[in-house]
Design a protein around this motif. Structure first.
Motif, PDB file in Angstrom:
ATOM      1  N   ARG A 206       1.145  -2.169  12.302  1.00 20.45           N
ATOM      2  CA  ARG A 206       0.871  -3.244  12.854  1.00 20.45           C
ATOM      3  C   ARG A 206      -0.579  -2.686  13.688  1.00 20.45           C
ATOM      4  O   ARG A 206      -0.572  -1.445  14.063  1.00 20.45           O
ATOM      5  N   PRO A 207      -1.374  -3.685  13.597  1.00 21.00           N
ATOM      6  CA  PRO A 207      -2.705  -2.808  14.370  1.00 21.00           C
ATOM      7  C   PRO A 207      -2.553  -2.899  15.919  1.00 21.00           C
ATOM      8  O   PRO A 207      -1.673  -3.423  16.379  1.00 21.00           O
ATOM      9  N   ALA A 208      -3.479  -2.101  16.644  1.00 18.86           N
ATOM     10  CA  ALA A 208      -3.433  -1.692  17.959  1.00 18.86           C
ATOM     11  C   ALA A 208      -3.680  -3.303  18.815  1.00 18.86           C
ATOM     12  O   ALA A 208      -3.277  -3.657  19.635  1.00 18.86           O
ATOM     13  N   GLY A 209      -4.445  -3.954  18.036  1.00 20.71           N
ATOM     14  CA  GLY A 209      -5.098  -5.086  18.576  1.00 20.71           C
ATOM     15  C   GLY A 209      -4.715  -6.171  17.759  1.00 20.71           C
ATOM     16  O   GLY A 209      -3.538  -6.350  16.967  1.00 20.71           O
ATOM     17  N   GLN A 210      -5.760  -7.256  17.746  1.00 22.59           N
ATOM     18  CA  GLN A 210      -5.670  -8.431  16.836  1.00 22.59           C
ATOM     19  C   GLN A 210      -6.264  -8.341  15.501  1.00 22.59           C
ATOM     20  O   GLN A 210      -6.037  -9.017  14.351  1.00 22.59           O
ATOM     21  N   ASP A 211      -6.767  -7.088  15.052  1.00 20.71           N
ATOM     22  CA  ASP A 211      -7.497  -7.003  13.736  1.00 20.71           C
ATOM     23  C   ASP A 211      -6.792  -6.338  12.893  1.00 20.71           C
ATOM     24  O   ASP A 211      -6.238  -5.444  12.967  1.00 20.71           O
ATOM     25  N   THR A 212      -6.573  -7.520  11.747  1.00 17.20           N
ATOM     26  CA  THR A 212      -5.836  -6.982  10.571  1.00 17.20           C
ATOM     27  C   THR A 212      -6.444  -6.637   9.335  1.00 17.20           C
ATOM     28  O   THR A 212      -6.018  -6.771   8.332  1.00 17.20           O
ATOM     29  N   SER A 213      -7.658  -6.597   9.357  1.00 12.78           N
ATOM     30  CA  SER A 213      -8.740  -6.288   8.273  1.00 12.78           C
ATOM     31  C   SER A 213      -8.359  -4.931   7.749  1.00 12.78           C
ATOM     32  O   SER A 213      -7.775  -4.074   7.967  1.00 12.78           O
ATOM     33  N   ALA A 214      -9.018  -4.598   6.520  1.00 15.08           N
ATOM     34  CA  ALA A 214      -9.171  -3.361   6.127  1.00 15.08           C
ATOM     35  C   ALA A 214      -9.719  -2.399   6.554  1.00 15.08           C
ATOM     36  O   ALA A 214      -9.380  -1.162   6.595  1.00 15.08           O
ATOM     37  N   VAL A 215     -10.553  -2.758   7.430  1.00 14.92           N
ATOM     38  CA  VAL A 215     -11.438  -1.966   8.344  1.00 14.92           C
ATOM     39  C   VAL A 215     -10.329  -1.165   9.499  1.00 14.92           C
ATOM     40  O   VAL A 215     -10.477  -0.247   9.537  1.00 14.92           O
ATOM     41  N   ALA A 216      -9.703  -2.147   9.822  1.00 15.09           N
ATOM     42  CA  ALA A 216      -8.596  -1.748  11.013  1.00 15.09           C
ATOM     43  C   ALA A 216      -7.516  -0.627  10.159  1.00 15.09           C
ATOM     44  O   ALA A 216      -7.067   0.180  10.898  1.00 15.09           O
ATOM     45  N   VAL A 217      -7.141  -1.101   9.073  1.00 12.61           N
ATOM     46  CA  VAL A 217      -6.175  -0.409   8.180  1.00 12.61           C
ATOM     47  C   VAL A 217      -6.650   0.976   8.102  1.00 12.61           C
ATOM     48  O   VAL A 217      -6.290   1.984   8.369  1.00 12.61           O
ATOM     49  N   ALA A 218      -7.978   1.201   7.646  1.00 14.25           N
ATOM     50  CA  ALA A 218      -8.660   2.524   7.500  1.00 14.25           C
ATOM     51  C   ALA A 218      -8.941   3.239   8.733  1.00 14.25           C
ATOM     52  O   ALA A 218      -8.524   4.527   8.679  1.00 14.25           O
ATOM     53  N   ALA A 219      -9.206   2.642   9.930  1.00 11.86           N
ATOM     54  CA  ALA A 219      -9.112   3.391  11.272  1.00 11.86           C
ATOM     55  C   ALA A 219      -7.506   3.999  11.440  1.00 11.86           C
ATOM     56  O   ALA A 219      -7.368   4.946  12.116  1.00 11.86           O
ATOM     57  N   ALA A 220      -6.847   3.224  11.216  1.00 13.41           N
ATOM     58  CA  ALA A 220      -5.379   3.610  11.381  1.00 13.41           C
ATOM     59  C   ALA A 220      -4.927   4.856  10.615  1.00 13.41           C
ATOM     60  O   ALA A 220      -4.302   5.708  10.595  1.00 13.41           O
ATOM     61  N   ALA A 221      -5.291   4.567   9.091  1.00 16.33           N
ATOM     62  CA  ALA A 221      -5.215   5.857   8.258  1.00 16.33           C
ATOM     63  C   ALA A 221      -5.807   7.139   8.659  1.00 16.33           C
ATOM     64  O   ALA A 221      -5.270   8.068   8.339  1.00 16.33           O
ATOM     65  N   ARG A 227       1.694   4.392   6.609  1.00 17.56           N
ATOM     66  CA  ARG A 227       1.335   3.125   6.019  1.00 17.56           C
ATOM     67  C   ARG A 227       0.227   2.935   5.639  1.00 17.56           C
ATOM     68  O   ARG A 227      -0.115   2.320   4.445  1.00 17.56           O
ATOM     69  N   ALA A 228      -0.567   3.057   6.626  1.00 15.58           N
ATOM     70  CA  ALA A 228      -2.251   2.749   6.386  1.00 15.58           C
ATOM     71  C   ALA A 228      -2.722   3.657   5.176  1.00 15.58           C
ATOM     72  O   ALA A 228      -3.567   3.117   4.218  1.00 15.58           O
ATOM     73  N   ARG A 229      -2.294   4.759   5.019  1.00 13.36           N
ATOM     74  CA  ARG A 229      -2.786   5.543   4.097  1.00 13.36           C
ATOM     75  C   ARG A 229      -2.488   5.454   2.667  1.00 13.36           C
ATOM     76  O   ARG A 229      -3.155   5.412   1.873  1.00 13.36           O
ATOM     77  N   ALA A 230      -1.229   4.766   2.700  1.00 14.86           N
ATOM     78  CA  ALA A 230      -0.539   4.495   1.468  1.00 14.86           C
ATOM     79  C   ALA A 230      -1.127   3.371   0.793  1.00 14.86           C
ATOM     80  O   ALA A 230      -1.275   2.978  -0.436  1.00 14.86           O
ATOM     81  N   ALA A 231      -1.703   2.318   1.753  1.00 15.98           N
ATOM     82  CA  ALA A 231      -2.261   1.174   1.187  1.00 15.98           C
ATOM     83  C   ALA A 231      -3.965   1.583   0.530  1.00 15.98           C
ATOM     84  O   ALA A 231      -4.107   0.948  -0.490  1.00 15.98           O
ATOM     85  N   TYR A 232      -4.452   2.501   1.027  1.00 21.18           N
ATOM     86  CA  TYR A 232      -5.578   3.037   0.537  1.00 21.18           C
ATOM     87  C   TYR A 232      -5.319   3.851  -0.888  1.00 21.18           C
ATOM     88  O   TYR A 232      -5.974   3.748  -1.816  1.00 21.18           O
ATOM     89  N   GLU A 233      -4.133   4.598  -0.756  1.00 22.44           N
ATOM     90  CA  GLU A 233      -3.814   5.425  -2.236  1.00 22.44           C
ATOM     91  C   GLU A 233      -3.508   4.473  -3.193  1.00 22.44           C
ATOM     92  O   GLU A 233      -4.132   4.555  -4.211  1.00 22.44           O
ATOM     93  N   ARG A 234      -2.828   3.467  -2.833  1.00 21.20           N
ATOM     94  CA  ARG A 234      -2.594   2.411  -3.851  1.00 21.20           C
ATOM     95  C   ARG A 234      -3.615   1.634  -4.328  1.00 21.20           C
ATOM     96  O   ARG A 234      -3.893   1.420  -5.643  1.00 21.20           O
ATOM     97  N   ALA A 235      -4.684   1.435  -3.627  1.00 15.83           N
ATOM     98  CA  ALA A 235      -5.721   0.806  -4.034  1.00 15.83           C
ATOM     99  C   ALA A 235      -6.763   1.874  -4.941  1.00 15.83           C
ATOM    100  O   ALA A 235      -7.112   1.233  -5.778  1.00 15.83           O
ATOM    101  N   GLY A 236      -6.709   3.039  -4.546  1.00 15.69           N
ATOM    102  CA  GLY A 236      -7.520   3.985  -5.063  1.00 15.69           C
ATOM    103  C   GLY A 236      -6.860   3.982  -6.430  1.00 15.69           C
ATOM    104  O   GLY A 236      -7.527   4.183  -7.771  1.00 15.69           O
ATOM    105  N   ARG A 237      -5.531   4.051  -6.741  1.00 17.22           N
ATOM    106  CA  ARG A 237      -4.712   4.247  -8.022  1.00 17.22           C
ATOM    107  C   ARG A 237      -5.344   2.894  -8.909  1.00 17.22           C
ATOM    108  O   ARG A 237      -5.456   3.303 -10.231  1.00 17.22           O
ATOM    109  N   ALA A 238      -5.006   2.057  -8.377  1.00 16.81           N
ATOM    110  CA  ALA A 238      -5.394   0.632  -8.962  1.00 16.81           C
ATOM    111  C   ALA A 238      -6.778   0.625  -9.758  1.00 16.81           C
ATOM    112  O   ALA A 238      -7.126   0.272 -10.938  1.00 16.81           O
ATOM    113  N   LEU A 239      -7.789   0.965  -8.836  1.00 14.40           N
ATOM    114  CA  LEU A 239      -9.223   1.248  -9.496  1.00 14.40           C
ATOM    115  C   LEU A 239      -9.168   2.233 -10.637  1.00 14.40           C
ATOM    116  O   LEU A 239      -9.860   1.971 -11.440  1.00 14.40           O
TER     117      LEU A 239
END
Length: 313
Positions: A206-221, A227-239
């Motif tokens: 859950r974001p700290a504010g209203q921003d739910t973009s991938a940029v906000a996920v990256a900041a959280a990671a 959970r944010a790091r896992a989203a990027y891990e999954r993306a890197g693996r798919a690529l």
């Protein structure tokens, strides 16, 4: 683009933004403008945003010397018919973008050259950027969607309709989510900015504010959210899986990745490189060099101009 040559007008159409520019020698942007893409609207509204950007570009100094208009669009495209059907712009299905741009007063009879956004980034990075040293490379854009283009034997490989290298719609998860393209488990459903944010939210981030973009996920990671790091891990693996498949098919030497998601740097590239060592296992596919695109988020514009130039503009 030789020093002193007349500029090329370029338009880059994506699911999030529409950018337009005059591109001069060495791929330099002489002037630039941008609009949000009204992707959920009807086709004429989307076209209106494109034409508005073109009209503004036509007021720039140097417009009178422009010799062609290059258009890079999210795909699929059909360069023979001059049509586009971007997966992330449902109002455009078989939309006659070349015909409509050619008829617009600002275009004033300019030749209009269409390319998919992946082909455009490949043209840009091979002519001016990180793919320049290679005769065989895959160039990718990872943003709202995922696209790609191939350089084979020293030249662009577009395919019959202009969609060769469209890596975003390779299936990497046989039981994955349905994709708007009609398939399921596509790279785009795991590795695009939209997919990264969706997966993180579904996992409980859950974001700290209203921003739910991938940029906000990256900041959280970066702040340590697992959970944010896992989203990027999954993306890197798919690529990595899709890149390895491409390397196995056509023996590329390098992959160049641009687009907004690539701005996450190590969050994306570290897992990608790690998984690539596993998936690209055969000797002729192993050892791929992975580069971040040198031209950044303007690669689509530079590439649209480069494709127009290659077409004889």
């Amino acid at each position: 683009m030789d020093t002193g040559a007349a500029p090329i007008a370029a338009i880059d159409i994506g699911g999030t933004k529409i950018a337009a520019a005059l591109v001069g020698s060495a791929g330099t942007l002489l002037t630039r403008t941008q609009r949000p893409t009204p992707a959920a609207s009807d086709g004429e509204t989307v076209l209106g945003a494109v034409l508005d950007a073109l009209d503004e570009l036509a007021t720039a100094p140097g417009w009178a010397e422009v010799r062609a208009l290059g258009v890079g669009s999210a795909g699929p495209v059909d360069i023979g018919r001059g049509t586009v059907s971007p997966v992330n712009i449902p109002g455009w299905r078989g939309f006659p973008i070349v015909e409509r741009l050619s008829a617009h007063p600002a275009a004033r009879g300019l030749p209009v050259v269409l390319a998919g956004d992946g082909i455009a980034i490949a043209a840009a990075e091979h002519r001016f950027g990180a793919a320049r040293p290679y005769d065989n490379a895959l160039c990718m854009v990872v943003s709202t969607g995922v696209g790609g283009g191939l350089v084979l034997n020293g030249g662009l490989h577009t395919g019959r309709t202009g969609n060769a290298g469209h890596i975003g719609h390779i299936t990497v998860d046989l039981d994955g989510d349905p994709c708007p393209c009609g398939s399921r488990g596509c790279v785009e459903q795991l590795a695009s900015g939209t997919a990264i944010a969706r997966y993180a939210l579904r996992s409980g981030w859950r974001p700290a504010g209203q921003d739910t973009s991938a940029v906000a996920v990256a900041a959280a990671a970066r702040a340590g959210d697992p959970r944010a790091r896992a989203a990027y891990e999954r993306a890197g693996r798919a690529l990595a899986a899709a890149i390895a498949a491409t390397a196995t098919l056509v023996e590329i030497e390098a992959v160049v990745i641009g687009g907004g998601v690539a701005q996450a740097d190590g969050l994306l590239f570290d897992p990608l490189r790690a998984h690539l060592k596993t998936y690209a296992a055969l000797p002729f596919a192993a050892g791929l060099t992975v580069h971040r695109a040198r031209l950044g988020t303007d690669a689509g514009l530079v590439g649209a101009a480069a494709v127009a130039l290659a077409a004889g503009a």
